[in-house]
Motif scaffolding. Structure first.
Motif, mmCIF file in Angstrom:
data_model
loop_
_atom_site.group_PDB
_atom_site.id
_atom_site.type_symbol
_atom_site.label_atom_id
_atom_site.label_comp_id
_atom_site.label_asym_id
_atom_site.label_seq_id
_atom_site.Cartn_x
_atom_site.Cartn_y
_atom_site.Cartn_z
ATOM 1 N N UNK A 199 -68.141 27.431 1.437
ATOM 2 C CA UNK A 199 -68.670 27.122 0.107
ATOM 3 C C UNK A 199 -69.872 26.192 0.196
ATOM 4 N N UNK A 200 -69.787 25.202 1.088
ATOM 5 C CA UNK A 200 -70.906 24.275 1.276
ATOM 6 C C UNK A 200 -72.145 25.014 1.773
ATOM 7 N N UNK A 201 -71.947 26.003 2.637
ATOM 8 C CA UNK A 201 -73.074 26.791 3.133
ATOM 9 C C UNK A 201 -73.757 27.534 1.989
ATOM 10 N N UNK A 202 -72.971 28.153 1.118
ATOM 11 C CA UNK A 202 -73.538 28.894 -0.016
ATOM 12 C C UNK A 202 -74.207 27.950 -1.010
ATOM 13 N N UNK A 203 -73.616 26.769 -1.197
ATOM 14 C CA UNK A 203 -74.244 25.777 -2.084
ATOM 15 C C UNK A 203 -75.625 25.403 -1.553
ATOM 16 N N UNK A 204 -75.713 25.201 -0.217
ATOM 17 C CA UNK A 204 -76.991 24.867 0.382
ATOM 18 C C UNK A 204 -78.013 25.979 0.218
ATOM 19 N N UNK A 205 -77.580 27.222 0.467
ATOM 20 C CA UNK A 205 -78.491 28.362 0.387
ATOM 21 C C UNK A 205 -79.034 28.541 -1.034
ATOM 22 N N UNK A 206 -78.138 28.542 -2.004
ATOM 23 C CA UNK A 206 -78.557 28.763 -3.389
ATOM 24 C C UNK A 206 -79.208 27.513 -3.990
#
Length: 332
Positions: free
Chosen positions: A35-42
């Protein structure tokens, strides 16, 4: 931290608690890391969208930019063998030129941001599909790029580097937007472009720079997405990502009328959106409802923004009347 940001942070905690009670896997290290990875990407390109919305504009081409720039980056590194730092610099340069074109069309030719970026959405997606011949652009089988992979998809202390990148860029953008003369000019243009121009602000330059900033951050996000997916299907890669960016900005307190917004808020907005996506997955809700959730979030965000604006206007009017009454009641 603004009151809106505090309210959004509380909402994130409440939603997280509800999801955890329904499914304890929500707080598992694997789920939190993903989830943290997707938060960073978006979050990377959502911050950029915030700068554009601050001017009262909008950029609908973000998703298609990510597709085209992703294709360019993968092709440079994977097929042409260009060293990744140079390939990344070229990708960001191309993205910068896209943002500059948007800004100049809007400020010099007086075109509407909606029209300009909608055309960009169609053009960039079409170019990406034509460039690849509708084929998927990917890295050669078994190819490894250690330094690039460490930078984009690596982790330190269990936290994805994409999340670190978003935080670093977020801190820089916070100072730019909230603690610099440029930030004050950006807000002034969003509130009233004509008044800002008469006050000596170079409104055309400010608006153009906002679109350039958005494009630069989108270019960086495109590289991270390309490494995350390891391939780019130009017909679908980045589809509707502009909605995520707009929704995160609106949830974070950026007014679609311009002139208001918070970098902390847009990051929290990105957190909430990915939390809702996670909720859909963990609770077994059909993934086909993802866009329904997104549309509902944008609708609620805009309605809330309108209600808060009306409330603030009523409060200001009431205070002005009270001041007039006190002045009238004062002897002499």
């Amino acid at each position: 931290m603004h009151k809106k940001d505090m309210g959004l942070a509380v909402l994130i905690i409440v939603v997280g608690a509800i999801v955890y009670l329904r499914n304890p896997l929500f707080l598992s290290p694997i789920n939190l890391g993903n989830t943290a990875n997707l938060i960073g990407l978006f979050g990377l390109f959502a911050i950029g969208q915030g700068f554009v919305i601050m001017t009262g504009g909008i950029d609908l081409s973000v998703g298609s930019m990510i597709a085209l720039l992703g294709v360019i980056f993968v092709d440079l590194v994977g097929r042409l063998g260009v060293p990744w730092p140079l390939a990344m610099a070229i990708t960001v340069l191309v993205g910068t030129l896209m943002g500059l074109a948007h800004g100049l069309l809007i400020t010099k030719l007086k075109m509407q941001p909606f029209v300009v970026t909608l055309c960009g959405l169609l053009i960039y997606r079409g170019v990406a599909r034509g460039y690849t011949g509708e084929a998927t652009a990917g890295f050669p089988f078994g190819a490894s790029y250690p330094e690039l992979e460490w930078l984009t998809i690596g982790r330190s202390f269990g936290i994805p580097h994409s999340f670190y990148a978003m935080i670093i860029i977020g801190v820089i953008c916070w100072f730019v937007l909230h603690r610099s003369v440029y930030g004050r000019h950006l807000q002034a243009v969003g509130k009233n472009e004509d008044a800002a121009r008469y006050s000596g602000v170079r409104t055309g330059l400010v608006i153009t720079s906002a679109y350039v900033i958005c494009a630069v951050l989108t270019s960086i996000a495109a590289v991270y997405f390309a490494m995350f997916t390891r391939s780019v299907q130009p017909s679908s890669h980045g589809n509707f990502y502009e909605l995520y960016a707009i929704a995160a900005a609106v949830l974070g307190g950026f007014s679609l009328r311009g002139g208001e917004g918070s970098i902390i808020g847009v990051i929290l907005g990105a957190v909430l959106l990915q939390q809702l996506q996670n909720l859909v997955n963990l609770l077994g809700i059909p993934s086909s409802l993802n866009f329904a959730v997104m549309g509902g979030v944008i609708l609620v965000g805009v309605l809330a923004d309108q209600q808060f604006s009306r409330y603030r206007q009523q409060r200001r009017a009431a205070r002005a009347l009270d001041a007039l009454d006190k002045e009238a009641a004062t002897p002499g």
